[in-house]
Design a protein around this motif. Structure first.
Motif, mmCIF file in Angstrom:
data_model
loop_
_atom_site.group_PDB
_atom_site.id
_atom_site.type_symbol
_atom_site.label_atom_id
_atom_site.label_comp_id
_atom_site.label_asym_id
_atom_site.label_seq_id
_atom_site.Cartn_x
_atom_site.Cartn_y
_atom_site.Cartn_z
ATOM 1 N N VAL A 115 0.861 -1.333 0.102
ATOM 2 C CA VAL A 115 -0.093 0.066 0.216
ATOM 3 C C VAL A 115 1.071 0.879 -0.288
ATOM 4 O O VAL A 115 0.949 2.385 -0.874
ATOM 5 N N ILE A 116 1.633 1.137 0.472
ATOM 6 C CA ILE A 116 3.085 2.129 0.917
ATOM 7 C C ILE A 116 4.176 1.591 0.855
ATOM 8 O O ILE A 116 4.916 1.101 1.142
ATOM 9 N N VAL A 117 4.564 2.374 -1.027
ATOM 10 C CA VAL A 117 5.831 1.441 -1.458
ATOM 11 C C VAL A 117 6.964 2.983 -1.644
ATOM 12 O O VAL A 117 7.307 4.002 -1.299
ATOM 13 N N PRO A 118 7.839 2.511 -0.432
ATOM 14 C CA PRO A 118 8.996 3.515 -0.191
ATOM 15 C C PRO A 118 9.569 3.754 -1.025
ATOM 16 O O PRO A 118 10.086 3.242 -2.378
ATOM 17 N N THR A 119 10.683 5.252 -1.700
ATOM 18 C CA THR A 119 11.154 5.436 -2.717
ATOM 19 C C THR A 119 12.649 4.408 -2.535
ATOM 20 O O THR A 119 13.522 3.621 -3.923
ATOM 21 N N VAL A 120 13.084 4.101 -1.483
ATOM 22 C CA VAL A 120 14.706 3.488 -1.304
ATOM 23 C C VAL A 120 13.929 2.556 -0.002
ATOM 24 O O VAL A 120 13.650 2.770 0.640
ATOM 25 N N SER A 121 14.643 1.170 -0.347
ATOM 26 C CA SER A 121 14.505 0.733 1.139
ATOM 27 C C SER A 121 16.193 0.244 1.485
ATOM 28 O O SER A 121 16.398 0.177 0.519
ATOM 29 N N CYS A 122 16.412 0.902 2.669
ATOM 30 C CA CYS A 122 17.697 0.298 3.672
ATOM 31 C C CYS A 122 17.876 -1.110 4.046
ATOM 32 O O CYS A 122 16.901 -1.061 5.132
ATOM 33 N N THR A 123 18.949 -1.524 3.783
ATOM 34 C CA THR A 123 18.939 -2.355 5.089
ATOM 35 C C THR A 123 20.153 -1.958 6.198
ATOM 36 O O THR A 123 20.126 -3.115 6.502
ATOM 37 N N SER A 124 20.444 -1.087 5.821
ATOM 38 C CA SER A 124 21.761 -0.779 6.917
ATOM 39 C C SER A 124 21.396 1.212 6.541
ATOM 40 O O SER A 124 20.753 1.610 5.313
ATOM 41 N N PHE A 125 22.119 1.311 8.314
ATOM 42 C CA PHE A 125 21.400 2.830 8.039
ATOM 43 C C PHE A 125 22.480 3.756 7.118
ATOM 44 O O PHE A 125 21.946 4.821 6.270
ATOM 45 N N GLU A 126 23.856 3.333 6.408
ATOM 46 C CA GLU A 126 24.484 3.600 5.984
ATOM 47 C C GLU A 126 24.458 3.829 4.379
ATOM 48 O O GLU A 126 24.896 4.419 3.694
ATOM 49 N N ARG A 127 23.395 3.290 4.149
ATOM 50 C CA ARG A 127 22.842 2.972 2.592
ATOM 51 C C ARG A 127 21.963 5.116 2.326
ATOM 52 O O ARG A 127 22.114 5.199 1.381
ATOM 53 N N VAL A 128 22.334 5.024 3.373
ATOM 54 C CA VAL A 128 21.752 6.553 3.181
ATOM 55 C C VAL A 128 22.979 7.355 2.623
ATOM 56 O O VAL A 128 22.282 8.530 2.080
ATOM 57 N N LEU A 129 23.857 7.343 2.800
ATOM 58 C CA LEU A 129 24.509 7.360 2.052
ATOM 59 C C LEU A 129 24.720 8.014 0.782
ATOM 60 O O LEU A 129 25.286 8.278 -0.177
ATOM 61 N N ASP A 130 24.682 6.795 -0.059
ATOM 62 C CA ASP A 130 23.983 6.715 -1.246
ATOM 63 C C ASP A 130 23.620 7.492 -2.073
ATOM 64 O O ASP A 130 23.332 8.372 -3.070
ATOM 65 N N LEU A 131 22.241 8.205 -0.920
ATOM 66 C CA LEU A 131 21.287 9.197 -1.545
ATOM 67 C C LEU A 131 22.148 10.792 -1.910
ATOM 68 O O LEU A 131 21.508 11.670 -1.930
ATOM 69 N N PHE A 132 23.251 11.143 -1.440
ATOM 70 C CA PHE A 132 24.272 12.062 -0.690
ATOM 71 C C PHE A 132 25.113 12.193 -2.179
ATOM 72 O O PHE A 132 25.603 13.053 -1.787
#
Length: 283
Positions: free
Chosen positions: A266-283
């Protein structure tokens, strides 16, 4: 992903640290000790605790023991928190042991800050215990600005000073700026996220938002136009132990059922992270 991102808005509980594990272990230890020492069955304690949590709007209520009816009746005229001090000791000891950051959270936040990214935290948890976790995990100063719920109400005649045992200088954050959202404001509230971005002079396209809740975090970020990252590693609703939180939570029955019944997809995330450090790829 559009413009270069310059601000991270992060949820805290089950996104930067495993809040549920620490809560479950500490609350269970307290319940077990309370039941053993008072003779009141755990099921009765749980049934009496939930209305108190709902009244105060939190499952981390510092004056809880003194308001449980069966405990009050058992020890009058003394205060239950005084009589059952060992149960509180069990609670606090387990909380200290179990509260820790997920892997690579500190390194990831420091890396982002070194690259000029503003780090903002937004949580529904109350002010006191949020500040305690930030200090305990070494994030004071790593997080630039914290937005949290204010502290819970207390009964008439009970002051916060009576619940604090340490020197006053040991309370509060030293480097992270702490701001409060309005009392009774809950996620998902797009207006709060918009206000947070306005406060720091950022537009939606400047930001990344990471959180573990599809309903509260991902849907809110999407409604504001902020790039959303789902901290899927923090999801715990499927665990059997989570039923204890449901039984004593301050959430309404409707809230509990809505979370339980949310269909997959129902709610589909744009990015799914298996670990917190995955957010580095978004910057």
């Amino acid at each position: 992903m559009g413009a270069k991102k310059s601000v991270l808005v992060t949820d805290l509980d089950n996104t930067t640290w495993d809040w549920f594990e620490a809560w479950f272990r500490s609350f269970s230890a307290m319940l077990e000790k309370l039941s053993n020492d008072s003779g009141v069955p755990r099921s009765q304690l749980e049934a009496e605790i939930r209305p108190i949590h709902q009244l105060r709007g939190t499952t981390e209520y510092s004056n809880l023991l003194n308001e449980i009816p069966s405990l009050r009746a058992a020890v009058l005229p003394r205060e239950p928190a005084e009589v059952f001090d060992e149960a509180l000791h069990a609670l606090h000891s387990e909380r200290r042991r179990a509260t820790r950051l997920y892997p690579r959270v500190l390194e990831t936040l420091n890396r982002l800050k070194s690259e000029g990214v503003t780090v903002i935290a937004y949580t529904e948890s109350v002010a006191y215990w949020t500040e305690w976790r930030i200090k305990h995990t070494g994030l004071d100063g790593v997080i630039d600005i914290l937005y949290s719920a204010p502290d819970h109400d207390l009964p008439r005649g009970v002051g916060v000073e009576s619940l604090r045992q340490r020197d006053p200088s040991s309370y509060g954050l030293r480097q992270t700026e702490h701001r409060h959202v309005g009392k009774g404001e809950w996620k998902p509230n797009p207006e709060i996220l918009r206000a947070i971005l306005r406060d720091c002079g950022k537009a939606a396209e400047d930001a990344v938002y990471i959180g573990d809740s599809l309903i509260k975090d991902v849907s809110m970020a999407q409604s504001v136009g902020v790039l959303d990252a789902h901290a899927e590693y923090g999801q715990v609703q499927h665990r059997d132990e989570y039923n204890l939180l449901r039984r004593v939570s301050h959430w309404t029955d409707a809230d509990v059922e809505r979370e339980r019944a949310l269909p997959s997809g129902v709610i589909v995330p744009t990015v799914s992270c298996t670990s917190f450090e995955r957010v580095l790829d978004l910057f």
